[in-house]
Design a protein around this motif. Structure first.
Motif, PDB file in Angstrom:
ATOM      1  N   LEU A 287       0.822  -1.218   0.000  1.00 30.93           N
ATOM      2  CA  LEU A 287       0.000   0.000   0.000  1.00 30.93           C
ATOM      3  C   LEU A 287       0.861   1.276   0.000  1.00 30.93           C
ATOM      4  O   LEU A 287       0.416   2.333  -0.431  1.00 30.93           O
ATOM      5  CB  LEU A 287      -0.862   0.043   1.275  1.00 30.93           C
ATOM      6  CG  LEU A 287      -2.093  -0.855   1.368  1.00 30.93           C
ATOM      7  CD1 LEU A 287      -2.700  -0.740   2.762  1.00 30.93           C
ATOM      8  CD2 LEU A 287      -3.117  -0.417   0.322  1.00 30.93           C
ATOM      9  N   ILE A 288       2.081   1.138   0.539  1.00 33.61           N
ATOM     10  CA  ILE A 288       2.920   2.342   0.725  1.00 33.61           C
ATOM     11  C   ILE A 288       3.512   2.791  -0.610  1.00 33.61           C
ATOM     12  O   ILE A 288       4.005   1.983  -1.389  1.00 33.61           O
ATOM     13  CB  ILE A 288       4.065   2.046   1.734  1.00 33.61           C
ATOM     14  CG1 ILE A 288       3.487   1.743   3.126  1.00 33.61           C
ATOM     15  CG2 ILE A 288       5.061   3.206   1.801  1.00 33.61           C
ATOM     16  CD1 ILE A 288       4.528   1.315   4.159  1.00 33.61           C
ATOM     17  N   ASN A 289       3.484   4.093  -0.829  1.00 30.97           N
ATOM     18  CA  ASN A 289       4.145   4.637  -2.017  1.00 30.97           C
ATOM     19  C   ASN A 289       5.602   4.961  -1.676  1.00 30.97           C
ATOM     20  O   ASN A 289       6.517   4.518  -2.353  1.00 30.97           O
ATOM     21  CB  ASN A 289       3.411   5.900  -2.484  1.00 30.97           C
ATOM     22  CG  ASN A 289       4.126   6.568  -3.640  1.00 30.97           C
ATOM     23  OD1 ASN A 289       4.379   5.928  -4.654  1.00 30.97           O
ATOM     24  ND2 ASN A 289       4.476   7.844  -3.484  1.00 30.97           N
ATOM     25  N   LYS A 290       5.807   5.698  -0.593  1.00 30.66           N
ATOM     26  CA  LYS A 290       7.157   6.101  -0.208  1.00 30.66           C
ATOM     27  C   LYS A 290       7.281   6.017   1.318  1.00 30.66           C
ATOM     28  O   LYS A 290       6.351   6.429   2.022  1.00 30.66           O
ATOM     29  CB  LYS A 290       7.361   7.553  -0.642  1.00 30.66           C
ATOM     30  CG  LYS A 290       8.758   7.876  -1.057  1.00 30.66           C
ATOM     31  CD  LYS A 290       8.842   9.239  -1.704  1.00 30.66           C
ATOM     32  CE  LYS A 290      10.289   9.464  -2.089  1.00 30.66           C
ATOM     33  NZ  LYS A 290      10.558  10.765  -2.597  1.00 30.66           N
ATOM     34  N   LEU A 291       8.389   5.492   1.791  1.00 25.33           N
ATOM     35  CA  LEU A 291       8.633   5.380   3.234  1.00 25.33           C
ATOM     36  C   LEU A 291       9.953   6.093   3.513  1.00 25.33           C
ATOM     37  O   LEU A 291      11.012   5.656   3.060  1.00 25.33           O
ATOM     38  CB  LEU A 291       8.723   3.898   3.607  1.00 25.33           C
ATOM     39  CG  LEU A 291       9.112   3.516   5.023  1.00 25.33           C
ATOM     40  CD1 LEU A 291       8.138   4.109   6.044  1.00 25.33           C
ATOM     41  CD2 LEU A 291       9.103   1.999   5.185  1.00 25.33           C
ATOM     42  N   VAL A 292       9.878   7.207   4.227  1.00 24.22           N
ATOM     43  CA  VAL A 292      11.082   8.011   4.468  1.00 24.22           C
ATOM     44  C   VAL A 292      11.432   7.950   5.954  1.00 24.22           C
ATOM     45  O   VAL A 292      10.570   8.139   6.808  1.00 24.22           O
ATOM     46  CB  VAL A 292      10.853   9.486   4.037  1.00 24.22           C
ATOM     47  CG1 VAL A 292      12.072  10.349   4.349  1.00 24.22           C
ATOM     48  CG2 VAL A 292      10.525   9.553   2.553  1.00 24.22           C
ATOM     49  N   VAL A 293      12.699   7.652   6.228  1.00 27.80           N
ATOM     50  CA  VAL A 293      13.167   7.669   7.622  1.00 27.80           C
ATOM     51  C   VAL A 293      14.069   8.892   7.768  1.00 27.80           C
ATOM     52  O   VAL A 293      15.119   8.962   7.124  1.00 27.80           O
ATOM     53  CB  VAL A 293      13.967   6.394   7.967  1.00 27.80           C
ATOM     54  CG1 VAL A 293      14.398   6.418   9.436  1.00 27.80           C
ATOM     55  CG2 VAL A 293      13.165   5.138   7.662  1.00 27.80           C
ATOM     56  N   VAL A 294      13.649   9.857   8.566  1.00 32.08           N
ATOM     57  CA  VAL A 294      14.481  11.057   8.761  1.00 32.08           C
ATOM     58  C   VAL A 294      15.192  10.943  10.107  1.00 32.08           C
ATOM     59  O   VAL A 294      14.583  10.621  11.122  1.00 32.08           O
ATOM     60  CB  VAL A 294      13.635  12.361   8.679  1.00 32.08           C
ATOM     61  CG1 VAL A 294      12.562  12.440   9.735  1.00 32.08           C
ATOM     62  CG2 VAL A 294      14.542  13.587   8.768  1.00 32.08           C
ATOM     63  N   SER A 295      16.508  11.162  10.098  1.00 26.83           N
ATOM     64  CA  SER A 295      17.269  11.122  11.354  1.00 26.83           C
ATOM     65  C   SER A 295      18.541  11.944  11.167  1.00 26.83           C
ATOM     66  O   SER A 295      18.978  12.171  10.042  1.00 26.83           O
ATOM     67  CB  SER A 295      17.623   9.682  11.712  1.00 26.83           C
ATOM     68  OG  SER A 295      18.553   9.184  10.784  1.00 26.83           O
TER      69      SER A 295
END
Ligand SMILES: Cc1cc2nc3c(=O)[nH]c(=O)nc-3n(C[C@H](O)[C@H](O)[C@H](O)COP(=O)(O)OP(=O)(O)OC[C@H]3O[C@@H](n4cnc5c(N)ncnc54)[C@H](O)[C@@H]3O)c2cc1C
Length: 506
Positions: free
Chosen positions: A263-271
């Motif tokens: 279902l996910i289009n984009k998964l961004v991990v910000v750190s």
């Protein structure tokens, strides 16, 4: 009403290991009297805390290998004895409850388990929770039969503790928001790590502010529902804030749920680091390079800051291809060697401030979790973004660039934001209990900002004891750790705390 002898706020493993140690000591003591012990837990489940019970997924694994989960040889042996006895039932039950992730985990780990190669196995954490529960229940039966203990479990949140003479009057709040008070002789705060820094978002963005509250499974359902409600697939974007152990754990869980990743289009991990924890490499080298520390030693004339900077350089070099634990151990022990001439104050600063900064450079994860990350990379949906989170406005992420401090806006709008940041400073805590202890001047925050000062008897104030991650940043003759987010250290400390708690009863 008679005061309660010992009251423990929070019923995670900091509490459970302490109670087990208390019971073991009582069973082997000449005690005749009955000690009243109350355990107050705000969640409905007792004895497992966040990582080892239902708030975590059944598929959640230990951060370290199960061999390294225990530093105490005796405790390790006891666990493996129990594990081997119950292995068949544990693994069969796990396969039933853990779905695809469990069957793949078992396929990868079967040979190592059969060979008892525990250095390479990262066990589902619930198994340790089950183990502790069984040990505790067995001991409880003995102490209750011998009338050594009267144990009361209360499902409520401790929201305040006020000293009254040498005792504490504590306030409990129940789920229906009613309150009551209890008086206790010895109060133990074992409420886990301080709550995370709260994030707020606009109404049209779904926020998961605490992955483990009420449970990870509930939050995965929340994520799925939120994504499914977005008609334009290009807008099904998810932001994960922070790249610590819970972020990589969440990615591992997602990797086993293709109906959700689909279902996910984009998964961004910000750190701030832009990196997830490193691979643990299970190997030893003939030589562990420490060039910057060697140079510092040769040049002399260093202070704590330049020493830490050199240790950081050596760690950054050491982890380039993954974390070799003996190499990290070598750098840390060498840093302590070089710190010795700088005196007690430098050591206190190291434990209070710099140790945690070094730890952040070698955050690590086992092969299973790294495999989950790799699966998500293959979907080409995962982006690791280096940046310090500022806020989310109208679905857009604002972040600062760590070296320059320049603020940027990420070009993709997000529909779901998941907070995986670390613990907030205690003076800003959203825990009413912690906030009141700090702001009513009852307990003092130590240099780390995330822990309370305690003496070698675990006391932040007379008869007010701390156990668990809130001990991090202390340096005294018994407690000298920059972090206690660590089961093996809690198992190690529990018998000492139990000894301190029982001191006045015999
Ligand atoms: C998801 C996760 C995974 C982890 N995995 C590992 C691992 O594999 N290995 C390792 O060594 N360490 C791990 N850790 C680190 C962990 O901090 C320790 O291992 C250990 O679980 C800490 O136990 P605790 O009892 O102090 O905290 P917790 O497990 O957080 O338990 C504290 C309990 O106190 C309750 N509570 C909080 N405030 C109140 C209040 N005011 N009143 C009443 N009850 C309250 C909470 O509901 C909770 O049940 C993990 C931590 C997390 C969060």
């Amino acid at each position: 009403m008679e005061p309660i002898d010992i009251l423990i706020a929070g019923s995670g493993i900091a509490c459970t290991t302490t109670v087990i140690a208390l019971f073991r000591k009582l069973i082997h003591s000449p005690a005749q009297q009955t000690i009243s012990i109350s355990i107050i837990e705000k969640h409905h489940e007792f004895w497992t805390g966040i990582p080892y019970g239902n708030r975590s997924s059944v598929n959640a694994l230990t951060i370290t290998s199960i061999a390294d989960f225990f530093t105490d040889e005796k405790e390790r042996e006891l666990f493996f004895e129990w594990f081997k006895l119950n292995q068949q039932e544990l693994l069969t039950g796990y396969l039933v409850n853990g779905g695809l992730t469990a069957s793949e985990w078992l396929q990868r780990n079967k040979i190592a388990i059969d060979n008892e190669d525990w250095k390479s196995v990262y066990l589902p954490r619930f198994m340790f929770g089950r183990y502790l529960n069984e040990i505790l229940k067995g001991l409880l039966k003995i102490v209750e039969d011998r009338k050594l203990v009267k144990l009361t479990l209360i499902n409520a949140e401790v929201i305040n503790a006020a000293p009254v003479n040498d005792q504490y009057e504590i306030t409990l709040e129940y789920q229906d928001k009613t309150q009551s008070k209890l008086v206790v002789r010895k109060l133990v705060i074992a409420t886990g790590s301080a709550p995370v820094i709260n994030i707020t978002v606009d109404d049209n963005v779904t926020l998961i502010n605490n992955l483990y509250e009420p449970t990870v499974n509930d939050n995965i359902t929340k994520l799925k529902t939120a994504l499914a409600s977005v008609t334009n697939a290009a807008n099904r974007n998810v932001l994960l804030v922070g790249s610590n152990a819970s972020s990589i754990e969440f990615l591992y869980l997602l990797a086993g749920l293709p109906h959700i990743t689909g279902l996910i289009n984009k998964l961004v991990v910000v750190s701030k680091s832009g990196l997830l924890p490193y691979h643990i490499l299970d190997k030893e080298l003939a030589h562990y390079p420490t060039e910057s520390l060697d140079q510092l030693k040769e040049n002399g004339g260093y202070d704590i800051k330049t020493l830490v900077a050199a240790a950081m350089q050596d760690i950054n070099e050491a982890v380039k291809d993954g974390v070799i634990i003996p190499h990290i151990d070598r750098i840390i022990s060498y840093t302590f060697e070089l710190m010795a001439p700088l005196g007690e104050e430098a050591r206190k600063k190291f434990i209070g401030i710099y140790g945690m900064q070094l730890s952040n450079l070698f955050r690590r994860s086992g092969a299973d979790y790294k495999g989950g990350e790799a699966v998500l990379h293959q979907t080409q949906k995962l982006t690791l973004l280096k940046g310090a989170f500022v806020n989310v406005e109208s679905g857009f992420l604002n972040y600062t660039d760590p070296p320059t401090g320049e603020q940027n806006k990420y070009d993709t709008p997000f529909k779901v934001v998941i907070n995986c940041t670390g613990a907030n400073d205690l003076d800003k805590s959203s825990s009413r209990l912690i906030y009141s202890l700090v702001h009513n001047g009852i307990a003092k925050v130590n240099l780390s900002g995330k822990g309370f000062y305690v003496n070698e008897n675990f006391e932040a104030a007379p008869n007010l004891y701390i156990m668990g991650p809130l001990l991090g940043g202390n340096m005294n003759s018994r407690i000298h750790f920059w972090h206690l987010e660590n089961a093996s250290r809690l198992i190690y400390l529990a018998p000492f705390l139990a000894g301190c708690l029982l001191q006045d009863f015999f």
